[in-house]
Design a protein around this motif. Structure first.
Motif, PDB file in Angstrom:
ATOM      1  N   HIS A  68       2.403  -6.840 -32.939  1.00 30.75           N
ATOM      2  CA  HIS A  68       2.614  -8.213 -32.340  1.00 30.75           C
ATOM      3  C   HIS A  68       2.657  -7.546 -30.861  1.00 30.75           C
ATOM      4  O   HIS A  68       3.885  -7.112 -30.406  1.00 30.75           O
ATOM      5  CB  HIS A  68       3.428  -9.624 -32.563  1.00 30.75           C
ATOM      6  CG  HIS A  68       2.994  -9.577 -33.858  1.00 30.75           C
ATOM      7  ND1 HIS A  68       3.783 -10.372 -34.862  1.00 30.75           N
ATOM      8  CD2 HIS A  68       1.963  -9.594 -34.992  1.00 30.75           C
ATOM      9  CE1 HIS A  68       3.683 -11.073 -35.984  1.00 30.75           C
ATOM     10  NE2 HIS A  68       2.731  -9.733 -35.804  1.00 30.75           N
ATOM     11  N   PHE A  69       2.075  -8.475 -29.599  1.00 29.68           N
ATOM     12  CA  PHE A  69       3.113  -8.234 -28.930  1.00 29.68           C
ATOM     13  C   PHE A  69       3.537  -9.413 -28.304  1.00 29.68           C
ATOM     14  O   PHE A  69       2.824  -9.909 -27.740  1.00 29.68           O
ATOM     15  CB  PHE A  69       1.170  -8.194 -27.580  1.00 29.68           C
ATOM     16  CG  PHE A  69       1.508  -8.486 -25.950  1.00 29.68           C
ATOM     17  CD1 PHE A  69       1.805  -6.772 -25.695  1.00 29.68           C
ATOM     18  CD2 PHE A  69       1.695  -9.177 -25.443  1.00 29.68           C
ATOM     19  CE1 PHE A  69       2.044  -7.021 -24.865  1.00 29.68           C
ATOM     20  CE2 PHE A  69       2.363  -9.111 -24.038  1.00 29.68           C
ATOM     21  CZ  PHE A  69       1.911  -7.980 -23.180  1.00 29.68           C
TER      22      PHE A  69
ATOM     23  N   TYR B 166      -7.836  -6.052 -27.894  1.00 29.68           N
ATOM     24  CA  TYR B 166      -6.639  -6.123 -27.193  1.00 29.68           C
ATOM     25  C   TYR B 166      -5.940  -6.903 -26.026  1.00 29.68           C
ATOM     26  O   TYR B 166      -4.893  -7.199 -25.468  1.00 29.68           O
ATOM     27  CB  TYR B 166      -5.840  -5.044 -27.637  1.00 29.68           C
ATOM     28  CG  TYR B 166      -6.047  -4.899 -29.311  1.00 29.68           C
ATOM     29  CD1 TYR B 166      -5.921  -5.839 -30.438  1.00 29.68           C
ATOM     30  CD2 TYR B 166      -7.187  -3.561 -29.317  1.00 29.68           C
ATOM     31  CE1 TYR B 166      -6.731  -5.211 -30.975  1.00 29.68           C
ATOM     32  CE2 TYR B 166      -6.587  -2.928 -31.240  1.00 29.68           C
ATOM     33  CZ  TYR B 166      -7.102  -3.566 -31.548  1.00 29.68           C
ATOM     34  OH  TYR B 166      -6.446  -2.828 -32.891  1.00 29.68           O
TER      35      TYR B 166
ATOM     36  N   LYS C  15      -2.255   0.005 -32.093  1.00 31.43           N
ATOM     37  CA  LYS C  15      -1.972  -1.209 -30.851  1.00 31.43           C
ATOM     38  C   LYS C  15      -0.075  -1.137 -30.237  1.00 31.43           C
ATOM     39  O   LYS C  15       0.081  -1.424 -29.820  1.00 31.43           O
ATOM     40  CB  LYS C  15      -1.708  -2.194 -32.112  1.00 31.43           C
ATOM     41  CG  LYS C  15      -2.995  -2.690 -33.154  1.00 31.43           C
ATOM     42  CD  LYS C  15      -2.665  -4.363 -33.805  1.00 31.43           C
ATOM     43  CE  LYS C  15      -4.142  -3.859 -34.584  1.00 31.43           C
ATOM     44  NZ  LYS C  15      -3.424  -5.066 -36.005  1.00 31.43           N
TER      45      LYS C  15
ATOM     46  N   TYR D  22       1.322  -3.064 -28.102  1.00 33.25           N
ATOM     47  CA  TYR D  22       2.161  -3.627 -29.288  1.00 33.25           C
ATOM     48  C   TYR D  22       3.669  -3.587 -30.476  1.00 33.25           C
ATOM     49  O   TYR D  22       3.324  -2.605 -30.174  1.00 33.25           O
ATOM     50  CB  TYR D  22       1.123  -4.112 -30.432  1.00 33.25           C
ATOM     51  CG  TYR D  22       0.029  -5.400 -29.302  1.00 33.25           C
ATOM     52  CD1 TYR D  22      -0.346  -6.579 -30.639  1.00 33.25           C
ATOM     53  CD2 TYR D  22      -0.885  -4.951 -28.578  1.00 33.25           C
ATOM     54  CE1 TYR D  22      -1.979  -7.611 -30.167  1.00 33.25           C
ATOM     55  CE2 TYR D  22      -2.091  -5.883 -28.130  1.00 33.25           C
ATOM     56  CZ  TYR D  22      -2.338  -6.248 -28.422  1.00 33.25           C
ATOM     57  OH  TYR D  22      -2.689  -7.596 -28.248  1.00 33.25           O
TER      58      TYR D  22
END
Length: 412
Positions: free
Chosen positions: A185-186, A316, A340, A345
């Motif tokens: 996750h960002f 993204y 990612k 991320y």
């Protein structure tokens, strides 16, 4: 103690939308009270209804709706769970094929199983949907209703996939086995803009991202953010072509029907973001995102032209820019994807909870999950050690390197 009644409905359409949503996304909760997720689009009545009415679930899909409702003594719905009887393990993103194979080789019957989930959606969210003003004990009554449904349908097992940490803890206390996984996750972390995010990266990673963005767009590709009433039929037509191309290559048959996208476009357009790439007046790629109150959820993407790094840009980097521009706390970009990590991320733990009718199968899986959780913890620690962000001891060196300009970009 309050008295409750649990019942099962074969379609979300049989439930009043306001009553369902009062459980799925209770209004007035703080971010802390909601576990960092004040609104989750995938548990909303509109999303689940679109899945059913469009034929994406139900019929021969292997996802048979069997939603559990808990009512208080006045008949008001105070808790609910989006549940499905499954005849396979596809579209779940928490993989139990090996469990099913082992159990059936031992002479058992793994299917049907009972699944509490947002179909085809590996996004964390509340799964034990309890109204904010529900009487004490409503959550326990919901778990009891799910267990009774598993018994009545003679399902081998009950699975709750991608619950919040709070729901996973409640299920574990109730006797479920909890499984850990990881996603990327960002985390917006107070960044005011994409440039702020880039400034927090190690120099080499920062230059790499800038290069990827330049090459993805070149001089002839433009990006559009399309949401709400701006989403028109031509956008859905283009996006569905992208989605079916990707789905056919990844799964053999895309899960979501064309009508599903028309349905959500009509019923929840303000919760949808299409990121579309256009070249020479024609859309060539796109990604669909769902907008929560605290998070942006990236779901599906596709393209009809191959361009280096276009996937990273559309899925993204544009998601990061949108989330930062709209004050969201994080971007959840779906399942898997070590790539990612280099793009900012971060690894996070995801959860699922499982209960089995067969005690022998439960013991074997409990032993496996203990070892798997330890492995997941080691993996996440390893990923964190390779995050692309600056480390304090290198900041001075980074600053000196940056002062030399970007003349080294071509060497990367």
């Amino acid at each position: 103690m309050p008295s409750f009644t649990a019942r099962v409905v074969a379609s979300i359409a049989a439930v009043d939308p306001a009553a369902w949503d009062a459980c799925a996304n209770p209004s007035g909760l703080s971010e802390a009270e909601a576990g960092g997720e004040r609104y989750n689009p995938f548990m909303s009545h509109a999303f689940l209804n679109a899945l059913e009415v469009s034929g994406s679930v139900g019929g021969r899909t292997g996802w048979t709706p069997a939603h559990v409702l808990v009512e208080d003594s006045s008949g008001r719905v105070v808790a609910a769970a989006a549940a499905f009887l499954k005849s396979h393990s596809m579209g779940e993103y928490v993989f139990d094929h090996a469990w099913a194979d082992a159990y059936e080789r031992a002479g058992g019957r793994y299917y049907p199983k009972l699944q509490v989930a947002a179909p085809f959606t590996p996004a964390t969210g509340r799964r034990l949907l309890v109204a904010a003003d529900a009487p004490e004990g409503a959550g326990e009554a919901l778990i009891g209703g799910l267990r009774e449904l598993r018994k009545q349908t003679r399902a081998s097992s009950l699975h709750v996939t991608f619950p919040t940490a709070e729901d996973a803890g409640r299920l574990e206390r109730a006797g479920f086995l909890v499984r850990h996984g990881e996603q990327f996750h960002f985390l917006c972390d107070g960044f005011a803009s994409f440039e702020d995010f880039l400034a927090a990266l190690a120099s080499r990673k920062r230059k790499s991202i800038k290069r990827e963005r330049r090459e993805a767009l070149g001089a002839d590709v433009t990006i559009e953010w399309i949401t709400g009433s701006s989403i028109r039929p031509e956008h859905w037509k283009a996006f569905f072509a992208f989605y079916t191309d990707t789905g056919s290559r990844k799964w053999g048959r895309p899960y979501l029907t064309r009508n599903f996208f028309d349905r959500i476009g009509a019923s929840m357009p303000e919760r949808i973001l299409l990121v579309m790439a256009k070249r020479n007046g024609r859309y060539i790629a796109g990604a669909i995102n769902f907008i929560g109150d605290d998070a942006l959820y990236g779901r599906n993407w596709g393209a009809i032209e191959e361009r280096p790094f276009l996937h990273f840009e559309v899925c993204y980097y544009q998601a990061i820019e949108f989330a930062l521009a709209h004050g969201l706390k994080r971007v959840e970009a779906g399942a898997q994807g070590e790539h990612k990590l280099a793009r900012g991320y971060r690894p996070v733990v995801t959860y699922s909870a499982h209960e089995f009718a067969d005690a022998g199968l439960a013991r074997a899986i409990a032993d496996y999950l203990k070892r798997e959780r330890e492995a997941v913890a080691r993996t996440i620690a390893h990923y964190e050690g390779h995050a692309p962000f600056k480390r304090r001891e290198t900041e001075n060196a980074e600053a000196a390197e940056t002062s030399l300009g970007d003349s080294f970009d071509a060497d990367l």
